[in-house]
Motif scaffolding. Structure first.
Motif, PDB file in Angstrom:
ATOM      1  N   MET A 238       0.804  -1.222  -0.154  1.00  0.00           N
ATOM      2  CA  MET A 238       0.273   0.062   0.058  1.00  0.00           C
ATOM      3  C   MET A 238       1.106   1.102   0.051  1.00  0.00           C
ATOM      4  SD  MET A 238      -3.148  -0.954   0.222  1.00  0.00           S
ATOM      5  CE  MET A 238      -3.907  -2.601   0.013  1.00  0.00           C
ATOM      6  N   ASN A 239       0.476   2.072  -0.658  1.00  0.00           N
ATOM      7  CA  ASN A 239       1.187   3.473  -0.963  1.00  0.00           C
ATOM      8  C   ASN A 239       0.101   4.490  -0.249  1.00  0.00           C
ATOM      9  OD1 ASN A 239       3.667   2.196  -1.834  1.00  0.00           O
ATOM     10  ND2 ASN A 239       2.583   2.534  -3.940  1.00  0.00           N
ATOM     11  N   GLY A 240       0.843   5.657  -0.054  1.00  0.00           N
ATOM     12  CA  GLY A 240       0.122   6.750   0.231  1.00  0.00           C
ATOM     13  C   GLY A 240       0.968   8.159   0.175  1.00  0.00           C
TER      14      GLY A 240
ATOM     15  N   VAL B 242      -4.242   7.312   0.849  1.00  0.00           N
ATOM     16  CA  VAL B 242      -3.958   5.897   0.851  1.00  0.00           C
ATOM     17  C   VAL B 242      -4.522   5.242  -0.357  1.00  0.00           C
ATOM     18  CG1 VAL B 242      -3.928   3.877   2.082  1.00  0.00           C
ATOM     19  CG2 VAL B 242      -3.849   5.921   3.538  1.00  0.00           C
TER      20      VAL B 242
ATOM     21  N   GLN C 266      -9.186   4.837  -3.473  1.00  0.00           N
ATOM     22  CA  GLN C 266      -8.246   5.822  -2.693  1.00  0.00           C
ATOM     23  C   GLN C 266      -9.114   6.183  -1.489  1.00  0.00           C
ATOM     24  OE1 GLN C 266      -7.635   9.232  -5.158  1.00  0.00           O
ATOM     25  NE2 GLN C 266      -5.492   8.570  -5.509  1.00  0.00           N
TER      26      GLN C 266
ATOM     27  N   LEU D 296      -0.484   8.992   8.576  1.00  0.00           N
ATOM     28  CA  LEU D 296      -0.395   8.312   7.196  1.00  0.00           C
ATOM     29  C   LEU D 296       0.403   7.083   7.775  1.00  0.00           C
ATOM     30  CD1 LEU D 296      -0.687   7.584   4.242  1.00  0.00           C
ATOM     31  CD2 LEU D 296       1.267   9.322   4.032  1.00  0.00           C
ATOM     32  N   ARG D 297       1.341   7.349   8.222  1.00  0.00           N
ATOM     33  CA  ARG D 297       2.256   6.345   8.568  1.00  0.00           C
ATOM     34  C   ARG D 297       1.542   5.122   9.579  1.00  0.00           C
ATOM     35  NH1 ARG D 297       6.189  10.150   9.558  1.00  0.00           N
ATOM     36  NH2 ARG D 297       5.861  10.166  11.574  1.00  0.00           N
TER      37      ARG D 297
ATOM     38  N   LYS E  16      -1.553   4.544   9.783  1.00  0.00           N
ATOM     39  CA  LYS E  16      -2.636   3.681   8.804  1.00  0.00           C
ATOM     40  C   LYS E  16      -1.984   2.506   7.917  1.00  0.00           C
ATOM     41  CE  LYS E  16      -6.495   5.740  10.166  1.00  0.00           C
ATOM     42  NZ  LYS E  16      -7.635   4.977  10.896  1.00  0.00           N
ATOM     43  N   LEU E  17      -0.915   3.172   7.233  1.00  0.00           N
ATOM     44  CA  LEU E  17       0.083   1.984   6.548  1.00  0.00           C
ATOM     45  C   LEU E  17       0.543   1.078   7.355  1.00  0.00           C
ATOM     46  CD1 LEU E  17       1.795   4.577   4.324  1.00  0.00           C
ATOM     47  CD2 LEU E  17      -0.174   3.227   3.514  1.00  0.00           C
ATOM     48  N   ARG E  18       0.906   1.296   8.558  1.00  0.00           N
ATOM     49  CA  ARG E  18       1.447   0.137   9.244  1.00  0.00           C
ATOM     50  C   ARG E  18       0.148  -0.778   9.835  1.00  0.00           C
ATOM     51  NH1 ARG E  18       0.903  -1.454  14.304  1.00  0.00           N
ATOM     52  NH2 ARG E  18      -0.279   0.621  15.174  1.00  0.00           N
TER      53      ARG E  18
ATOM     54  N   LEU F 194      -2.375  -1.265   7.890  1.00  0.00           N
ATOM     55  CA  LEU F 194      -2.779  -2.161   6.567  1.00  0.00           C
ATOM     56  C   LEU F 194      -1.633  -3.099   6.346  1.00  0.00           C
ATOM     57  CD1 LEU F 194      -3.754   0.868   4.270  1.00  0.00           C
ATOM     58  CD2 LEU F 194      -5.212  -0.970   4.925  1.00  0.00           C
ATOM     59  N   ASP F 195      -0.434  -3.036   6.793  1.00  0.00           N
ATOM     60  CA  ASP F 195       0.651  -3.910   6.555  1.00  0.00           C
ATOM     61  C   ASP F 195       0.377  -5.007   7.652  1.00  0.00           C
ATOM     62  OD1 ASP F 195       1.972  -2.366   4.621  1.00  0.00           O
ATOM     63  OD2 ASP F 195       3.313  -1.574   5.736  1.00  0.00           O
TER      64      ASP F 195
END
Length: 161
Positions: A1-3, A16, A29, A45-46, A48-50, A52-53
């Motif tokens: 996932m990118n953002g 995201v 998105q 953002l970091r 939310k990405l964590r 999702l990972d």
């Protein structure tokens, strides 16, 4: 996932890139905005990405009126013990008969005054039966039950000079 983070007016937002829609193949998105600084938006953002990972739901569904009323509101009132059992039963019946059938599926954050006020206006303007008593006027609407107007409302106004 990118953002990425970007400015929206006076505030900051992050976007995201979600996995594409399986049925249509279209890009998805998720935008989250309202951050005062770029650093706060990057930190969120970091996070939310964590999530999702880690394969957890970073963007849980918004609660509906039904889920709030059934799982939180009424159980909270019962747990407090400050309201009589008959009152709780009346709330439960009102919730079942009037609230949930009409606005139960709506997201809680989208409910506005107009949604709640629209419900009584659906009553038939001409009641099936009107009974006048010393306590007031009782209007019986098919499918809705009785609506009582107190005598103080139904009396004609008198003007004193």
């Amino acid at each position: 996932m990118n953002g990425h983070v970007r400015r929206r007016g006076q505030k900051w937002a992050f976007v995201v890139e979600m996995s594409s829609d399986a049925s249509t193949g279209r890009r998805r998105q998720k935008w989250v905005s309202g951050f005062a600084t770029k650093a706060l938006a990057q930190k969120a953002l970091r996070e939310k990405l964590r999530l999702l990972d880690d394969s957890t739901d970073a963007f849980p569904a918004e609660p509906t009126v039904r889920s709030f009323a059934v799982d939180q509101w009424l159980p909270h009132l019962e747990k407090q013990g400050k309201i009589r059992a008959r009152t709780i039963d009346g709330y439960r019946q009102h919730r079942r008969d009037h609230v949930l059938p009409h606005i139960g599926a709506m997201e809680l954050r989208t409910i506005r005054v107009a949604h709640v006020q629209r419900r009584p206006s659906r009553m038939d303007p001409d009641p099936a039966v009107v009974i006048r008593s010393p306590q007031g006027e009782h209007y019986f609407y098919p499918g809705y039950g009785r609506v009582t107007l107190p005598r103080s409302i139904t009396r004609p106004l008198t003007v004193r000079e």
